[in-house]
Design a protein around this motif. Structure first.
Motif, short mmCIF file in Angstrom:
data_model
loop_
_atom_site.label_atom_id
_atom_site.label_comp_id
_atom_site.label_asym_id
_atom_site.label_seq_id
_atom_site.Cartn_x
_atom_site.Cartn_y
_atom_site.Cartn_z
N UNK A 94 41.12 32.49 33.25
CA UNK A 94 40.00 32.73 32.20
C UNK A 94 38.69 32.13 32.68
N UNK A 95 38.77 31.04 33.27
CA UNK A 95 37.53 30.21 33.75
C UNK A 95 37.00 30.90 35.00
N UNK A 100 32.77 34.36 37.68
CA UNK A 100 32.55 35.48 38.36
C UNK A 100 31.37 36.37 37.58
N UNK A 101 31.85 36.49 36.35
CA UNK A 101 30.86 37.22 35.21
C UNK A 101 29.47 36.55 35.25
N UNK A 102 29.46 35.32 35.28
CA UNK A 102 28.28 34.65 35.08
C UNK A 102 27.42 34.70 36.44
N UNK A 107 34.18 42.35 39.92
CA UNK A 107 35.37 42.02 39.84
C UNK A 107 36.30 43.06 38.81
N UNK A 108 37.57 42.83 38.95
CA UNK A 108 38.36 44.11 38.56
C UNK A 108 38.39 43.83 36.77
N UNK A 109 38.06 45.12 36.15
CA UNK A 109 37.76 45.25 34.65
C UNK A 109 39.21 44.45 33.88
N UNK A 110 38.82 43.64 32.84
CA UNK A 110 39.93 42.98 32.17
C UNK A 110 39.77 42.60 30.74
N UNK A 111 40.74 42.28 30.20
CA UNK A 111 40.59 41.77 28.86
C UNK A 111 41.41 40.41 28.91
N UNK A 112 41.08 39.66 27.99
CA UNK A 112 41.89 38.19 27.84
C UNK A 112 42.65 38.36 26.46
N UNK A 233 26.94 32.85 47.16
CA UNK A 233 26.80 32.48 45.74
C UNK A 233 27.78 31.68 44.88
N UNK A 234 29.00 31.90 45.08
CA UNK A 234 29.89 31.12 44.46
C UNK A 234 29.86 29.46 44.99
N UNK A 235 29.84 29.33 46.31
CA UNK A 235 29.91 28.09 47.05
C UNK A 235 28.85 27.36 46.54
#
Ligand code: ATP
Ligand code: MG
Length: 380
Positions: A94-95, A100-102, A107-112, A233-235
């Motif tokens: 979830x984090x 990734x979205x932020x 990334x892969x489409x998802x639902x929590x 970007x991530x790093x």
């Protein structure tokens, strides 16, 4: 100087083997018993966890699923690398998704899912082919369920209703038809310098990595830039220090991030023979504040995981360019026992070596070997 690694499996072992020539000593923590152990022999070292934390100049992790109290305790020492935020993002899907979205990273489409009934709307939103992942403590395909058709939904819901989804939510992802899986392993030092290994192509069997080929064949500049841009970007966002791995699904010219691993990664094991400085050496350098080593590729390399199996002849080492890395574990189904790196001058030569290797390994344990060998033979 000494380094402490949380976790005492094969990744801690290989980090230790890379650290010794640098004059650095490594101790590991068994996260279940909290014993401080020798990462090679697993013998308990007669120091307390607190003493080991005090003595260490840098502390890192071999996997992300570290009990929170232990992670907090180590973080309080100020010696944890990479940052606690990086480790927690890798440990919690979830984090990870919100990271990734932020950053606007595809990334892969998802639902929590925090209640099984939300799976109905997940099917509506994402389609009836889903892969459902526990948000925490999953690895090597464990903690995952697949929905192949909506008809199986009631049965799956009944099964998942046994779980405490408020406590550990699920991430339901659309089951993608990707072209292939790639990963990028890179390393960032404390000054912010980043070096990258080439993209590796990863082949999975039963949700678990089986074979990696590096450099991945048929990769153009655009794809490399896309992957490296996402990594950077991530790093940078995580103020990352050490090796970071990013797993991708390639769909046409687009890369979607599957997940990140805030540590040395199985798809980087090829670098032990195939690159000038391997990922373990570079991770140790980064966390110890040393200059990073060259990631220059020495030769195309295949990494083959030996999983749940130890009954093979070491005569396979007669194949030139083959190198065995054995983890010294008791054999269990699905357990990673060791890996082989095989280097060659060209992809075609690598394919031939994999065919030779297939003679030593029963197909049931290595179902991808011949297929991959045939593909590589056709590449040059
Ligand atoms: P590992 O520890 O091996 O990295 P993991 O348990 O952390 O695995 P993932 O990497 O999320 O889990 O998934 C394992 C494999 O399942 C992926 O490498 C891929 O082959 C497949 N997979 C995961 N998500 C999807 C998806 N959305 N669509 C299709 N296949 C998927
Ligand atoms: Mg994965």
């Amino acid at each position: 100087m000494s380094i402490l690694i949380l976790g005492s499996g094969q990744l801690a072992r290989m980090m230790a083997l890379a650290a010794y020539p640098l004059g650095l000593n490594v101790a590991a923590v068994d996260v279940n018993t909290l014993d401080v152990v020798n990462p090679i022999t697993k013998a308990v070292i007669d120091v307390s966890l607190e003493q080991a934390i005090e003595a260490a100049q840098a502390i890192s992790v071999e996997f992300e699923h570290i009990p929170q109290d232990l992670l907090d305790k180590v973080n309080a020492s100020g010696k944890l690398k990479p940052s606690i935020e990086s480790i927690m993002a890798g440990a919690d899907r979830v984090k990870e998704k919100s990271l990734l979205s932020g950053l606007d990273i595809a990334n892969c489409a998802y639902n929590i899912i925090t209640h099984v009934d939300q799976l109905d709307s997940a099917v509506e939103n994402l389609g009836e082919k889903l892969i459902i992942k526990a948000s925490r403590d999953g690895y090597d395909g464990y903690g995952q369920w697949r929905l192949a058709t909506g008809a199986d939904l009631p049965e799956l819901k009944a099964q998942l209703s046994q779980l405490d989804l408020e406590k550990v939510p699920l991430v339901a992802e659309k089951m993608l038809k990707f072209d292939r899986e790639l990963s990028l392993v890179g390393v960032r030092d404390h000054k912010g310098n980043i070096v990258f290994y080439p993209l590796a192509e990863n082949l999975h069997h039963q949700g678990q990595l089986s074979v990696s080929i590096a450099p991945a064949p048929k990769v153009d500049e655009k794809l490399i830039n896309q992957a490296q841009g996402i990594f950077a970007k991530l790093a940078e966002r995580l103020n990352y220090i050490g090796v970071l791995a990013v797993e991708f699904f390639q769909m046409g010219e687009q890369l979607l991030v599957n997940e990140i691993a805030p540590r040395v990664h199985n798809s980087g094991h090829w670098s032990m023979q195939g690159a000038d400085t391997c990922q373990f050496d570079n991770h140790i350098r980064a966390i110890a504040g040393l200059p990073l080593g060259s990631t220059c590729v020495l030769s195309p390399t295949a990494m083959i995981n030996i999983v749940g199996y130890d009954d093979f002849s070491k005569e396979l080492l007669s194949i030139s360019g083959s190198h065995l890395h054995w983890y010294d574990k008791t054999v269990r189904p699905k357990r990673k026992m060791g890996h082989l790196n095989v280097c060659a001058d060209s992809y075609a030569a690598l394919g031939q070596k994999l065919l030779d290797l297939a003679k030593y390994f029963p197909e049931e344990h290595f179902p991808l070997l011949k297929k991959e060998a045939t593909r590589l033979l056709g590449l040059d």
